[in-house]
Design a protein around this motif. Structure first.
Motif, short mmCIF file in Angstrom:
data_model
loop_
_atom_site.label_atom_id
_atom_site.label_comp_id
_atom_site.label_asym_id
_atom_site.label_seq_id
_atom_site.Cartn_x
_atom_site.Cartn_y
_atom_site.Cartn_z
N MET A 48 34.38 -32.44 123.92
CA MET A 48 33.66 -31.57 123.00
C MET A 48 33.53 -30.18 123.62
O MET A 48 33.05 -30.03 124.74
CB MET A 48 32.27 -32.12 122.68
CG MET A 48 31.46 -31.22 121.74
SD MET A 48 29.77 -31.78 121.48
CE MET A 48 30.05 -33.18 120.37
N ASP A 51 28.92 -28.28 120.26
CA ASP A 51 28.24 -29.24 119.39
C ASP A 51 28.01 -28.63 118.01
O ASP A 51 28.10 -27.41 117.81
CB ASP A 51 26.92 -29.66 120.01
CG ASP A 51 26.45 -31.03 119.53
OD1 ASP A 51 27.04 -31.56 118.57
OD2 ASP A 51 25.50 -31.57 120.13
N ARG A 52 27.68 -29.48 117.05
CA ARG A 52 27.47 -29.06 115.68
C ARG A 52 26.14 -28.31 115.54
O ARG A 52 25.21 -28.49 116.33
CB ARG A 52 27.51 -30.25 114.74
CG ARG A 52 26.39 -31.24 114.97
CD ARG A 52 26.61 -32.57 114.26
NE ARG A 52 26.95 -32.40 112.87
CZ ARG A 52 28.21 -32.52 112.38
NH1 ARG A 52 29.21 -32.80 113.22
NH2 ARG A 52 28.45 -32.36 111.12
N GLY A 59 30.45 -27.44 112.22
CA GLY A 59 30.83 -28.74 112.71
C GLY A 59 31.07 -28.66 114.21
O GLY A 59 31.05 -27.59 114.81
N ALA A 60 31.30 -29.80 114.83
CA ALA A 60 31.60 -29.83 116.25
C ALA A 60 33.05 -29.41 116.49
O ALA A 60 33.89 -29.50 115.59
CB ALA A 60 31.36 -31.23 116.81
N TYR A 62 36.36 -29.83 119.23
CA TYR A 62 36.90 -30.68 120.28
C TYR A 62 38.27 -30.17 120.73
O TYR A 62 38.93 -29.39 120.03
CB TYR A 62 37.07 -32.13 119.78
CG TYR A 62 35.80 -32.77 119.32
CD1 TYR A 62 35.03 -33.53 120.20
CD2 TYR A 62 35.35 -32.63 118.01
CE1 TYR A 62 33.84 -34.12 119.78
CE2 TYR A 62 34.16 -33.22 117.59
CZ TYR A 62 33.42 -33.96 118.48
OH TYR A 62 32.25 -34.54 118.06
N THR A 134 32.88 -28.63 108.70
CA THR A 134 33.81 -29.68 109.08
C THR A 134 33.96 -29.68 110.60
O THR A 134 33.69 -28.68 111.26
CB THR A 134 35.17 -29.50 108.40
OG1 THR A 134 36.01 -30.62 108.69
CG2 THR A 134 35.87 -28.23 108.89
N ASN A 135 34.40 -30.79 111.15
CA ASN A 135 34.70 -30.87 112.58
C ASN A 135 36.13 -30.39 112.83
O ASN A 135 37.02 -30.62 112.00
CB ASN A 135 34.54 -32.30 113.09
CG ASN A 135 33.12 -32.80 112.98
OD1 ASN A 135 32.19 -32.12 113.37
ND2 ASN A 135 32.95 -33.99 112.42
N ASN A 166 29.33 -36.36 114.61
CA ASN A 166 30.29 -36.11 115.67
C ASN A 166 31.23 -37.30 115.86
O ASN A 166 31.04 -38.35 115.24
CB ASN A 166 29.56 -35.81 116.99
CG ASN A 166 28.78 -34.50 116.93
OD1 ASN A 166 29.02 -33.66 116.07
ND2 ASN A 166 27.84 -34.35 117.84
#
Length: 410
Positions: A48, A51-52, A59-60, A62, A134-135, A166
């Motif tokens: 990660m 974080d969100r 979003g998170a 990665y 969104t992630n 997450n």
């Protein structure tokens, strides 16, 4: 004596059984590692970055380091795929060996991109990805024989991952193994960059491009994947695009922009010959049209006078919107504003940060949106000369913790 001898005998038997079990377990683990070593490496590499923040629609974020070739050569050898469902089946069969089922989708997205040069002569490809919370994942692939290393950005919602949480489960992380097949933008180690943008073709109802000739097939994001892995320059990217039948994903339509370190760029569009927006209702009749940055006088005088290019969410083919309402040209306001900013500096900016500042101007939280997308999920400025990227998450332009730089030289 007999009891002692009997105990020794059973102890030997027990030790033998334990030894056999250990050998079988080790052999099983070795077999699993032999089959899935690249996949295991990719899953364990997930980290990660940020974080969100639900209050800001963040979003998170990665990263994932993809090991091996993720079966792309096999994808090409089999002639690609002609639908999202076929792509899902290919990924399921190859990457998870049929053990784990996957899902992919492509929601309606907005976006803006432009090319520019820096005062030092570097070539830039800048891109906003507009959508909703969104992630996101930055995917790093390694070079293989005949293929390039790359950095690309993936919306994890495309893979069916929940936008409101997450990556908490092993299943979510395994699902991320499909991420190399769903890039939205990226750059490779040859200095080739590309991006994807919705076009809303077909009038009142968006009609996806769905060519059906005797060529092999690809879907929207797999076109980007092939360009990132196999193209050395814009000409090779166009050759790849023209060698396949395009089948747009998620029942919508897209066009694409590609650029290379020489300063050459092109916008790739699929339209029917002599069609306009209201009559472009058969995706099977569309053919590839290529608009090069040095051959775009047909679009307008500002395009003819500039070496850079701009793309948002409307088709650039002359006459395509004749007789239809102006609102059909989604993103025309952002297109004009980007040209305004670039014309003011003749397409030459001081550095990547200056290009990022231009992207910020058309960020969706501050822009008068002409679609339902509420935020800019990520902004990226790819330096095609340095093979690097300046990347900002969720319009947090002034937050150093949300600004990242990556380089393929590293």
């Amino acid at each position: 004596m007999h009891a002692v001898s009997s105990k020794r005998k059973w102890k030997k038997i027990l030790l033998s059984v334990v030894a056999v079990v250990v050998v079988l377990v080790v052999a099983a683990l070795a077999a699993v590692f032999a089959v899935w070593r690249n996949e295991i490496g990719a899953v364990t590499s997930i980290q990660m970055l940020r974080d969100r923040n639900d209050a800001h629609l963040d979003g998170a974020v990665y990263t994932m380091q993809v090991k091996g070739g993720f079966y792309l050569d096999e994808f090409v050898e089999q002639g690609g795929v002609s639908s999202d469902s076929e792509l899902i089946q290919f990924i399921t069969d190859r990457i998870t060996k049929g053990v784990i089922k996957m899902d992919m989708s492509a929601p309606e997205i907005g976006c803006s991109s432009f090319t520019a040069a820096t005062q030092d002569g570097d070539v830039l490809f800048a891109r906003n990805y507009d959508f909703s919370k969104t992630n996101t994942m930055l995917v790093f692939t390694e070079a293989n024989e005949g293929r390039h290393a790359s950095i690309s950005t993936v919306d994890l919602q495309f893979l069916g991952i929940d936008v409101d949480q997450n990556l908490t489960s092993m299943m979510d992380k395994i699902t991320c193994l499909a991420a190399p097949y769903a890039p939205l933008d990226g750059v490779n180690d040859a200095g080739v960059s590309c991006g994807i943008y919705m076009t809303y073709q077909g009038g009142d109802e968006t009609i996806p491009t769905d060519q059906n000739t005797d060529k092999p097939d690809f879907t929207s994001t797999t076109l980007l994947r092939l360009i990132l892995d196999y193209a050395d320059n814009v000409e090779e990217a166009v050759e790849i695009a023209s060698s396949y039948d395009l089948h747009d994903s998620a029942e919508t339509s897209y066009h694409y922009m590609v650029a290379d370190a020489s300063g050459r760029s092109a916008i790739l569009e699929w339209t029917a010959d002599d069609a306009v927006d209201t009559t472009d209702n058969d995706g099977s009749q569309r053919t590839l049209k290529v608009i090069y940055n040095d051959q775009d006088a047909s679009i307008g005088q500002r395009e003819a006078d500039s070496s850079y290019q701009v793309v948002t969410n409307f088709v650039l083919q002359p006459g395509y919107y004749d007789g239809v309402p102006a609102e059909n040209k989604k993103g025309a306001d952002r297109y004009d504003r980007l040209y305004q900013e670039l014309q003011a500096v003749s397409g030459v900016v001081p550095d990547e940060q200056a290009a990022m500042d231009i992207l910020q101007i058309v960020g969706r939280r501050s822009w008068d949106n002409d679609d339902k997308n509420g935020c800019t999920v990520h902004s990226a400025v790819y330096n095609l000369t340095d093979r690097s990227v300046l990347w900002v998450t969720n319009e947090n332009y002034d937050d150093p913790a949300a600004v990242f730089t990556f380089s393929l030289k590293d």
